[in-house]
Design a protein around this motif. Structure first.
Motif, mmCIF file in Angstrom:
data_model
loop_
_atom_site.group_PDB
_atom_site.id
_atom_site.type_symbol
_atom_site.label_atom_id
_atom_site.label_comp_id
_atom_site.label_asym_id
_atom_site.label_seq_id
_atom_site.Cartn_x
_atom_site.Cartn_y
_atom_site.Cartn_z
ATOM 1 N N GLU A 188 -9.748 39.415 46.324
ATOM 2 C CA GLU A 188 -10.817 39.411 45.522
ATOM 3 C C GLU A 188 -10.861 38.743 44.289
ATOM 4 O O GLU A 188 -11.934 38.135 43.677
ATOM 5 N N ALA A 189 -9.443 38.641 43.676
ATOM 6 C CA ALA A 189 -9.472 38.114 42.305
ATOM 7 C C ALA A 189 -9.539 36.482 42.538
ATOM 8 O O ALA A 189 -9.993 35.739 41.809
ATOM 9 N N ILE A 190 -8.845 36.064 43.867
ATOM 10 C CA ILE A 190 -8.788 34.677 44.392
ATOM 11 C C ILE A 190 -10.337 34.137 44.131
ATOM 12 O O ILE A 190 -10.807 33.040 43.951
ATOM 13 N N ASN A 191 -11.026 34.769 45.009
ATOM 14 C CA ASN A 191 -12.468 34.500 45.151
ATOM 15 C C ASN A 191 -13.299 34.446 43.641
ATOM 16 O O ASN A 191 -14.046 33.769 43.449
ATOM 17 N N ALA A 192 -13.153 35.629 42.960
ATOM 18 C CA ALA A 192 -13.712 35.532 41.612
ATOM 19 C C ALA A 192 -13.194 34.135 40.636
ATOM 20 O O ALA A 192 -14.017 33.721 40.011
ATOM 21 N N PHE A 193 -11.918 33.879 40.864
ATOM 22 C CA PHE A 193 -11.453 32.860 40.068
ATOM 23 C C PHE A 193 -12.259 31.427 40.688
ATOM 24 O O PHE A 193 -12.495 30.666 39.719
ATOM 25 N N LEU A 194 -12.360 31.365 42.058
ATOM 26 C CA LEU A 194 -13.130 30.436 42.603
ATOM 27 C C LEU A 194 -14.621 29.992 42.125
ATOM 28 O O LEU A 194 -14.874 29.164 41.547
ATOM 29 N N VAL A 195 -15.313 31.231 42.204
ATOM 30 C CA VAL A 195 -16.399 31.298 41.604
ATOM 31 C C VAL A 195 -16.506 30.969 40.097
ATOM 32 O O VAL A 195 -17.355 30.056 39.745
ATOM 33 N N ASP A 196 -15.602 31.294 39.306
ATOM 34 C CA ASP A 196 -15.518 31.340 37.751
ATOM 35 C C ASP A 196 -15.226 29.555 37.609
ATOM 36 O O ASP A 196 -16.047 28.944 36.745
ATOM 37 N N ILE A 197 -14.302 29.114 38.273
ATOM 38 C CA ILE A 197 -13.659 27.840 38.012
ATOM 39 C C ILE A 197 -14.511 26.556 38.276
ATOM 40 O O ILE A 197 -14.657 25.501 37.726
ATOM 41 N N TYR A 198 -15.409 27.068 39.412
ATOM 42 C CA TYR A 198 -16.248 26.095 39.752
ATOM 43 C C TYR A 198 -17.786 26.348 39.058
ATOM 44 O O TYR A 198 -18.614 25.724 39.307
ATOM 45 N N GLY A 199 -17.804 27.292 38.122
ATOM 46 C CA GLY A 199 -18.892 27.625 37.568
ATOM 47 C C GLY A 199 -19.020 27.763 36.066
ATOM 48 O O GLY A 199 -18.618 26.593 35.256
ATOM 49 N N GLU A 250 -16.159 17.377 42.431
ATOM 50 C CA GLU A 250 -17.506 16.779 43.025
ATOM 51 C C GLU A 250 -18.202 18.057 43.611
ATOM 52 O O GLU A 250 -19.477 17.839 43.994
ATOM 53 N N ILE A 251 -17.564 19.189 43.697
ATOM 54 C CA ILE A 251 -18.211 20.326 43.971
ATOM 55 C C ILE A 251 -18.426 21.394 42.850
ATOM 56 O O ILE A 251 -19.155 22.466 43.367
ATOM 57 N N ALA A 252 -18.197 21.282 41.788
ATOM 58 C CA ALA A 252 -18.549 21.894 40.598
ATOM 59 C C ALA A 252 -19.750 22.385 40.453
ATOM 60 O O ALA A 252 -20.728 21.166 40.671
ATOM 61 N N GLY A 253 -20.277 23.501 40.399
ATOM 62 C CA GLY A 253 -21.797 23.823 40.266
ATOM 63 C C GLY A 253 -22.453 24.234 41.544
ATOM 64 O O GLY A 253 -23.436 24.752 41.592
ATOM 65 N N ILE A 254 -21.712 23.892 42.765
ATOM 66 C CA ILE A 254 -22.038 24.247 43.962
ATOM 67 C C ILE A 254 -21.945 25.707 44.235
ATOM 68 O O ILE A 254 -20.796 26.202 43.915
ATOM 69 N N ARG A 255 -22.672 26.499 44.661
ATOM 70 C CA ARG A 255 -22.498 27.836 44.976
ATOM 71 C C ARG A 255 -22.544 27.915 46.738
ATOM 72 O O ARG A 255 -23.759 27.759 47.181
ATOM 73 N N PRO A 256 -21.400 28.587 47.050
ATOM 74 C CA PRO A 256 -21.664 28.850 48.622
ATOM 75 C C PRO A 256 -22.448 29.820 49.159
ATOM 76 O O PRO A 256 -22.963 30.734 48.202
ATOM 77 N N PRO A 257 -22.890 30.052 50.194
ATOM 78 C CA PRO A 257 -23.555 30.879 50.622
ATOM 79 C C PRO A 257 -23.001 32.410 50.140
ATOM 80 O O PRO A 257 -21.965 32.755 50.695
ATOM 81 N N HIS A 258 -23.748 33.113 49.521
ATOM 82 C CA HIS A 258 -23.400 34.766 49.420
ATOM 83 C C HIS A 258 -22.085 34.655 48.340
ATOM 84 O O HIS A 258 -21.545 35.717 48.299
ATOM 85 N N ASP A 259 -21.946 33.416 47.719
ATOM 86 C CA ASP A 259 -20.720 33.470 46.626
ATOM 87 C C ASP A 259 -19.574 33.756 47.229
ATOM 88 O O ASP A 259 -18.352 34.043 46.342
ATOM 89 N N VAL A 260 -19.128 33.421 48.495
ATOM 90 C CA VAL A 260 -17.946 33.742 49.075
ATOM 91 C C VAL A 260 -17.195 32.434 49.258
ATOM 92 O O VAL A 260 -17.793 31.382 49.949
ATOM 93 N N TRP A 261 -16.116 32.319 48.487
ATOM 94 C CA TRP A 261 -15.273 31.055 48.916
ATOM 95 C C TRP A 261 -14.065 31.179 49.660
ATOM 96 O O TRP A 261 -13.804 30.270 50.504
ATOM 97 N N ALA A 262 -13.273 32.131 49.559
ATOM 98 C CA ALA A 262 -11.973 32.296 50.085
ATOM 99 C C ALA A 262 -12.248 33.118 51.271
ATOM 100 O O ALA A 262 -11.970 34.489 51.493
ATOM 101 N N HIS A 263 -12.923 33.005 52.449
ATOM 102 C CA HIS A 263 -13.018 33.589 53.772
ATOM 103 C C HIS A 263 -11.842 33.808 54.249
ATOM 104 O O HIS A 263 -11.979 34.919 54.707
ATOM 105 N N ILE A 264 -10.963 33.120 54.527
ATOM 106 C CA ILE A 264 -9.744 33.140 55.240
ATOM 107 C C ILE A 264 -8.478 33.044 54.555
ATOM 108 O O ILE A 264 -8.299 31.884 54.023
#
Length: 496
Positions: A94-105, A129-143
């Motif tokens: 959960e922290a990894i995903n929050a970190f990715l949301v933040d670092i690219y936001g 190149e992908i900074a500012g892009i939000r993946p569907p449902h804000d999930v980055w680290a699916h696996i």
């Protein structure tokens, strides 16, 4: 002979007799003749070879395809051990995903000074190149595959985080299939949590993060670089197990920011892509222009919100080993609580004081490239030659920011069938954690890797390591439960 270590079946070094909960496993080992153990192990490996369960060994002129050696003696986790591990794994992912949301936001963690900005913005794994892009449902680290080591009865440490394209789940599944077939008596002795639902859980995760508005049954595919890739068997295995298409770049086309799959019946829109292609090769219009493995326009479709990519592009920044050294701070920053699973003590060679210490103690430490994998680019000081140590010393002095160092741990051992008989060998463990729109879940099992050479601490298959089945014992009173974010899911009680 190796360093003194806690044995997960026999207990602490020098203690006579097995751990009480695992005495039945010791009796099984003692009562099963050596020849029978070897026959079963060879049967499993013959099956793996016939099925094509191999990995490629790059840079060798012969025997480029090998099976990973399989060991017939399982590794066992008690129910309470697994419950503690699961809590820590969920918190970390959960922290990894929050970190990715933040670092690219918003990059709030940088503004608050928790991490040095240059460690992120100057890192090759950070993808502006992908900074500012939000993946569907804000999930980055699916696996995620979170590599763990154990040094004592209650002492587990995270060795590294794998958030790009973690591999090995096919071995988890095939190892279990082999054990059920060859050692059914063990499943009568122990209530072992099932792992064979993983493909269903993965497909459910993929569908849950499909772009909104794509309909009730999104089209999912696995994107592979092709059959020359070292993990191609796994790509094919997972696609087949999920009942979805395995595709290569030539099978996909992007038109008006929508991804389509070419079929004999015409184009079919694709909603979710489980990509096993590295970022550099994913889209030649955005990353490497010479890539023949990627799909032109894929990132534009992703940015438009028309396709989900699993794992999200840019995830490499979360499993860079320099970032790993800050994971306790990252976990606390996003969760508000100390990390339940601690890191191995880590020296950041980019810091002058740490570099000086490492240079003075190279013969005692493990030194790793921050972006290395597979056991390559690594020095194990206690087993290295003087020449190897001096080569690493020169590399550290030249580019200290490329390395971290860690103490040499007494990794736990598990009895293993080797040429001389059953003997302890060091192990690590990669559990798999799935994150979707409905929460996070930990698969009740994982990939145990074993260093087959006596005294060796290097478990990677490319360096001669093997694998074991990983038993997670179910709680006799409550059943095996798994936390999924704020949800709790009870898994079925099957042995597979």
């Amino acid at each position: 002979m190796g360093i003194a270590a806690f044995d997960e079946i026999m207990g602490a070094a020098g203690v006579d007799g097995a751990r009480p909960e695992l005495r039945e496993l010791c009796r099984w080992l003692a009562d099963t003749p050596d020849g029978e153990l070897r026959r079963r192990q060879q049967s499993a490996e013959t099956t793996f070879r016939q099925l094509g369960i191999t990995f490629a060994v790059y840079g060798e002129s012969e025997a480029s395809e090998r099976i990973i050696p399989f060991d017939i003696v399982p590794r066992v986790f008690l129910a309470d051990e697994w419950a503690r591990l699961s809590e820590g794994l969920i918190q970390r992912v959960e922290a990894i995903n929050a970190f990715l949301v933040d670092i690219y936001g918003e990059q709030k963690i940088l503004r608050d000074g928790v991490l040095p900005a240059d460690l992120i913005l100057g890192n090759a794994q950070f993808r502006p190149e992908i900074a500012g892009i939000r993946p569907p449902h804000d999930v980055w680290a699916h696996i995620c595959g979170i590599d763990l080591v154990r040094t004592g009865p209650d002492d587990f440490f995270v060795l590294e985080d794998n958030a790009r394209t973690p591999s090995g789940v096919s071995y988890m599944l095939e190892n279990r299939e082999a054990m059920v077939r060859l050692c059914p008596e063990l499943f009568a002795k122990f209530r072992v949590a099932a792992v064979d639902s993983y493909p269903d859980l993965l497909l459910e995760t993929m569908r849950s993060v499909a772009p909104r508005g794509c309909g009730g049954r999104p089209t999912c595919v696995v994107l592979t670089p092709g059959h020359y890739n070292s993990a191609y068997y796994e790509h094919s295995f997972l696609a087949d197990s999920m009942g979805i298409e395995l595709v290569e770049a030539a099978d996909l086309v992007v038109d008006d920011d929508v991804v389509y799959m070419r079929t004999i019946d015409g184009r079919v829109r694709v909603d979710v892509i489980y990509r096993r292609v590295d970022d550099d090769f994913l889209d030649p219009l955005v990353f490497r222009p010479d890539s023949m493995l990627g799909v032109p326009g894929l990132i534009a479709a992703y940015a438009a919100g028309n396709v989900a990519i699993i794992n999200a592009p840019g995830n490499g920044i979360a499993d860079d080993k320099a970032i790993y050294s800050y994971m306790p701070e990252i976990v606390k920053y996003y969760s508000g609580a100390p990390a339940r699973l601690p890191n191995v003590e880590t020296y950041r060679c980019r810091e002058p004081a740490a570099l000086a210490y490492v240079l003075d103690h190279l013969g005692e430490l493990v030194v790793k490239l921050v972006d290395g994998s597979g056991g390559y680019g690594m020095l194990v000081g206690p087993t290295a030659s003087s020449a190897e140590i001096e080569r690493f010393r020169a590399a550290l002095i030249a580019q200290p920011e490329r390395y971290i160092a860690q103490p040499t741990l007494a990794l736990s051992t598990v009895p293993t069938l080797v040429e001389q008989g059953v003997a302890p060998r060091h192990v690590d463990f990669r559990p798999f954690v799935l994150s979707g729109a409905k929460g996070v879940q930990v698969v009740p099992g994982g990939l145990t890797r074993v260093a087959l050479r006596e005294g060796s601490l290097v478990v990677n298959s490319s360096q001669g390591g093997g694998t074991k089945d990983s038993f997670v014992l179910m709680d006799e009173t409550r059943g095996m439960t798994q936390t999924m974010g704020s949800m709790t899911q009870t898994l079925g009680g099957g042995a597979r």
